[in-house]
Design a protein around this motif. Structure first.
Motif, PDB file in Angstrom:
ATOM      1  N   THR A  25       3.343  84.041  22.246  1.00  0.00           N
ATOM      2  CA  THR A  25       3.861  83.829  20.654  1.00  0.00           C
ATOM      3  C   THR A  25       4.489  84.828  20.294  1.00  0.00           C
ATOM      4  O   THR A  25       4.498  86.065  20.569  1.00  0.00           O
ATOM      5  CB  THR A  25       2.893  83.622  20.025  1.00  0.00           C
ATOM      6  N   ARG A  26       5.818  85.029  19.699  1.00  0.00           N
ATOM      7  CA  ARG A  26       6.168  85.809  18.572  1.00  0.00           C
ATOM      8  C   ARG A  26       5.788  85.968  17.076  1.00  0.00           C
ATOM      9  O   ARG A  26       6.066  84.382  16.462  1.00  0.00           O
ATOM     10  CB  ARG A  26       7.485  85.998  18.913  1.00  0.00           C
ATOM     11  N   ALA A  27       5.305  86.586  15.881  1.00  0.00           N
ATOM     12  CA  ALA A  27       5.536  86.343  15.164  1.00  0.00           C
ATOM     13  C   ALA A  27       6.724  86.966  14.147  1.00  0.00           C
ATOM     14  O   ALA A  27       6.847  87.569  14.231  1.00  0.00           O
ATOM     15  CB  ALA A  27       4.040  86.778  13.879  1.00  0.00           C
ATOM     16  N   ILE A  28       7.059  86.099  13.099  1.00  0.00           N
ATOM     17  CA  ILE A  28       8.118  86.651  11.967  1.00  0.00           C
ATOM     18  C   ILE A  28       7.377  86.139  10.919  1.00  0.00           C
ATOM     19  O   ILE A  28       6.954  84.959  10.383  1.00  0.00           O
ATOM     20  CB  ILE A  28       9.105  85.661  12.024  1.00  0.00           C
ATOM     21  N   VAL A  29       7.306  87.446   9.993  1.00  0.00           N
ATOM     22  CA  VAL A  29       6.720  87.411   8.305  1.00  0.00           C
ATOM     23  C   VAL A  29       7.452  88.796   8.262  1.00  0.00           C
ATOM     24  O   VAL A  29       7.932  90.094   8.632  1.00  0.00           O
ATOM     25  CB  VAL A  29       5.172  88.180   9.138  1.00  0.00           C
ATOM     26  N   TYR A  46      11.233  99.114  18.472  1.00  0.00           N
ATOM     27  CA  TYR A  46      10.124  97.717  17.987  1.00  0.00           C
ATOM     28  C   TYR A  46      10.860  96.320  18.105  1.00  0.00           C
ATOM     29  O   TYR A  46      11.509  95.804  19.106  1.00  0.00           O
ATOM     30  CB  TYR A  46      11.299  98.070  16.393  1.00  0.00           C
ATOM     31  N   SER A  47       9.736  96.021  18.331  1.00  0.00           N
ATOM     32  CA  SER A  47       9.282  94.539  18.797  1.00  0.00           C
ATOM     33  C   SER A  47       8.652  93.293  17.554  1.00  0.00           C
ATOM     34  O   SER A  47       7.509  93.754  16.874  1.00  0.00           O
ATOM     35  CB  SER A  47       8.541  94.315  19.578  1.00  0.00           C
ATOM     36  N   LEU A  48       8.784  92.115  17.483  1.00  0.00           N
ATOM     37  CA  LEU A  48       7.578  91.052  16.935  1.00  0.00           C
ATOM     38  C   LEU A  48       6.551  91.389  17.606  1.00  0.00           C
ATOM     39  O   LEU A  48       6.270  90.681  18.714  1.00  0.00           O
ATOM     40  CB  LEU A  48       8.116  90.053  17.239  1.00  0.00           C
ATOM     41  N   PRO A  49       5.583  91.198  16.900  1.00  0.00           N
ATOM     42  CA  PRO A  49       3.968  90.945  17.531  1.00  0.00           C
ATOM     43  C   PRO A  49       3.450  89.956  17.830  1.00  0.00           C
ATOM     44  O   PRO A  49       3.824  88.925  17.358  1.00  0.00           O
ATOM     45  CB  PRO A  49       3.089  91.479  15.847  1.00  0.00           C
ATOM     46  N   GLY A  50       3.195  89.905  18.930  1.00  0.00           N
ATOM     47  CA  GLY A  50       2.418  88.230  19.344  1.00  0.00           C
ATOM     48  C   GLY A  50       2.572  89.166  20.951  1.00  0.00           C
ATOM     49  O   GLY A  50       2.315  90.306  21.557  1.00  0.00           O
ATOM     50  N   GLY A  51       2.209  87.560  21.907  1.00  0.00           N
ATOM     51  CA  GLY A  51       1.517  88.469  23.056  1.00  0.00           C
ATOM     52  C   GLY A  51       0.735  86.985  24.285  1.00  0.00           C
ATOM     53  O   GLY A  51       1.106  85.747  23.158  1.00  0.00           O
ATOM     54  N   VAL A  64      -2.277  83.548  15.520  1.00  0.00           N
ATOM     55  CA  VAL A  64      -2.947  84.239  15.156  1.00  0.00           C
ATOM     56  C   VAL A  64      -4.059  85.725  15.627  1.00  0.00           C
ATOM     57  O   VAL A  64      -4.526  86.276  14.696  1.00  0.00           O
ATOM     58  CB  VAL A  64      -3.926  83.103  14.297  1.00  0.00           C
ATOM     59  N   ARG A  65      -4.700  85.081  16.941  1.00  0.00           N
ATOM     60  CA  ARG A  65      -5.664  85.760  17.852  1.00  0.00           C
ATOM     61  C   ARG A  65      -4.580  87.410  17.889  1.00  0.00           C
ATOM     62  O   ARG A  65      -5.130  88.190  17.192  1.00  0.00           O
ATOM     63  CB  ARG A  65      -6.195  85.136  18.743  1.00  0.00           C
ATOM     64  N   GLU A  66      -2.744  87.281  17.865  1.00  0.00           N
ATOM     65  CA  GLU A  66      -2.210  88.414  18.947  1.00  0.00           C
ATOM     66  C   GLU A  66      -2.099  88.973  17.260  1.00  0.00           C
ATOM     67  O   GLU A  66      -2.091  90.287  17.623  1.00  0.00           O
ATOM     68  CB  GLU A  66      -0.838  88.005  19.516  1.00  0.00           C
ATOM     69  N   LEU A  67      -1.570  88.047  16.306  1.00  0.00           N
ATOM     70  CA  LEU A  67      -1.328  89.594  14.880  1.00  0.00           C
ATOM     71  C   LEU A  67      -1.691  89.742  14.564  1.00  0.00           C
ATOM     72  O   LEU A  67      -2.415  90.922  14.533  1.00  0.00           O
ATOM     73  CB  LEU A  67      -0.924  87.941  14.479  1.00  0.00           C
ATOM     74  N   THR A  71      -2.197  93.738  15.166  1.00  0.00           N
ATOM     75  CA  THR A  71      -1.300  94.664  13.399  1.00  0.00           C
ATOM     76  C   THR A  71      -2.393  94.238  12.764  1.00  0.00           C
ATOM     77  O   THR A  71      -2.421  95.141  11.103  1.00  0.00           O
ATOM     78  CB  THR A  71      -0.802  93.796  13.079  1.00  0.00           C
ATOM     79  N   GLY A  72      -3.945  93.521  12.673  1.00  0.00           N
ATOM     80  CA  GLY A  72      -5.340  94.233  11.632  1.00  0.00           C
ATOM     81  C   GLY A  72      -4.452  92.509  10.858  1.00  0.00           C
ATOM     82  O   GLY A  72      -4.799  92.421   9.642  1.00  0.00           O
ATOM     83  N   ALA A  73      -3.648  91.899  11.404  1.00  0.00           N
ATOM     84  CA  ALA A  73      -3.460  90.946   9.574  1.00  0.00           C
ATOM     85  C   ALA A  73      -4.198  89.347  10.068  1.00  0.00           C
ATOM     86  O   ALA A  73      -4.757  89.026  11.058  1.00  0.00           O
ATOM     87  CB  ALA A  73      -2.134  90.332  10.456  1.00  0.00           C
ATOM     88  N   HIS A  74      -4.386  89.104   8.880  1.00  0.00           N
ATOM     89  CA  HIS A  74      -5.196  87.955   8.694  1.00  0.00           C
ATOM     90  C   HIS A  74      -4.842  87.314   7.620  1.00  0.00           C
ATOM     91  O   HIS A  74      -4.121  86.767   7.416  1.00  0.00           O
ATOM     92  CB  HIS A  74      -6.122  88.645   8.293  1.00  0.00           C
ATOM     93  N   ASP A  75      -5.486  85.727   7.703  1.00  0.00           N
ATOM     94  CA  ASP A  75      -5.253  84.655   6.596  1.00  0.00           C
ATOM     95  C   ASP A  75      -3.526  83.926   6.597  1.00  0.00           C
ATOM     96  O   ASP A  75      -2.698  84.407   6.263  1.00  0.00           O
ATOM     97  CB  ASP A  75      -5.600  85.580   5.288  1.00  0.00           C
ATOM     98  N   VAL A  76      -3.746  83.774   8.488  1.00  0.00           N
ATOM     99  CA  VAL A  76      -2.461  83.492   8.908  1.00  0.00           C
ATOM    100  C   VAL A  76      -2.280  82.185   8.107  1.00  0.00           C
ATOM    101  O   VAL A  76      -2.830  81.476   8.596  1.00  0.00           O
ATOM    102  CB  VAL A  76      -2.498  83.968  10.292  1.00  0.00           C
ATOM    103  N   LYS A  77      -1.209  81.498   7.614  1.00  0.00           N
ATOM    104  CA  LYS A  77      -0.686  80.715   6.769  1.00  0.00           C
ATOM    105  C   LYS A  77       0.785  80.172   6.979  1.00  0.00           C
ATOM    106  O   LYS A  77       1.382  80.932   7.386  1.00  0.00           O
ATOM    107  CB  LYS A  77      -1.234  80.489   5.813  1.00  0.00           C
TER     108      LYS A  77
END
Length: 173
Positions: A25-29, A46-51, A64-67, A71-77
């Motif tokens: 997965t790759r996250a676009i935030v 530079y790359s999108l976070p994910g794995g 959600v897990r990879e983010l 990155t330490g991101a939380h409360d993904v919605k």
């Protein structure tokens, strides 16, 4: 999910050779023109976070897990499908000649505060860290790396394509 692009590495000549599939997965935030990215010192990109998506894990759970880990991101919605980027790339280990890499990209939002990332040892040794970056500057940086660096990785073309697509589809007014 719509197919964004499919690429075949020039070193692959026999598509019937033994392959394995890796799903990620790759996250676009986004926050305006700033985007949450990972900088990797080893590859100077530079790359999108994910794995990788673990066995039995849904795409969204993997995202959600990879983010959180990278990155330490939380409360993904507000997770929305953006598209699939697939690559056929060389694989230099026993049992397979190439890998079919499937990157499932999702747009999402996160809490403003980033917690401490939980990077893996190879990510740390590669000098990876999360950063909010102007997307246009990230594209320019990656393009410069592709044109001038001998240490660029295989993923930079995918990442730069995705960043440009994000600009054209999500930031264009």
């Amino acid at each position: 999910m719509r197919l964004l692009k499919s690429t075949i590495h020039p070193d692959i000549s026999d598509m019937s050779a033994r392959q394995f599939t890796r799903k990620a997965t790759r996250a676009i935030v986004l926050k305006g023109e700033n985007i949450l990215l990972l900088y990797t010192k080893r590859y100077h990109d530079y790359s999108l976070p994910g794995g990788g998506i673990d066995d039995g894990e849904s795409h969204v759970a993997g995202l959600v897990r990879e983010l959180k880990e990278e990155t330490g991101a939380h409360d993904v919605k507000d997770v929305q499908a953006f598209g699939l980027y697939e690559e056929f790339r060389p694989w230099h280990k026993a049992d397979f000649e190439f890998m079919h890499m499937q990157s499932y990209c999702y747009i999402c939002s996160i809490d403003d505060e980033l917690l401490e990332p939980e990077l893996e040892s190879h990510e740390i040794s590669n000098g990876m860290y999360p950063i909010w970056m102007n997307i246009h500057q990230a594209i320019s940086h990656n393009e410069h790396t592709m044109a001038n660096s001998q240490k660029k990785g295989l993923s930079i073309e995918r990442e730069t394509f995705l960043l440009k697509l994000i600009v054209s589809e999500l930031l264009a007014s």
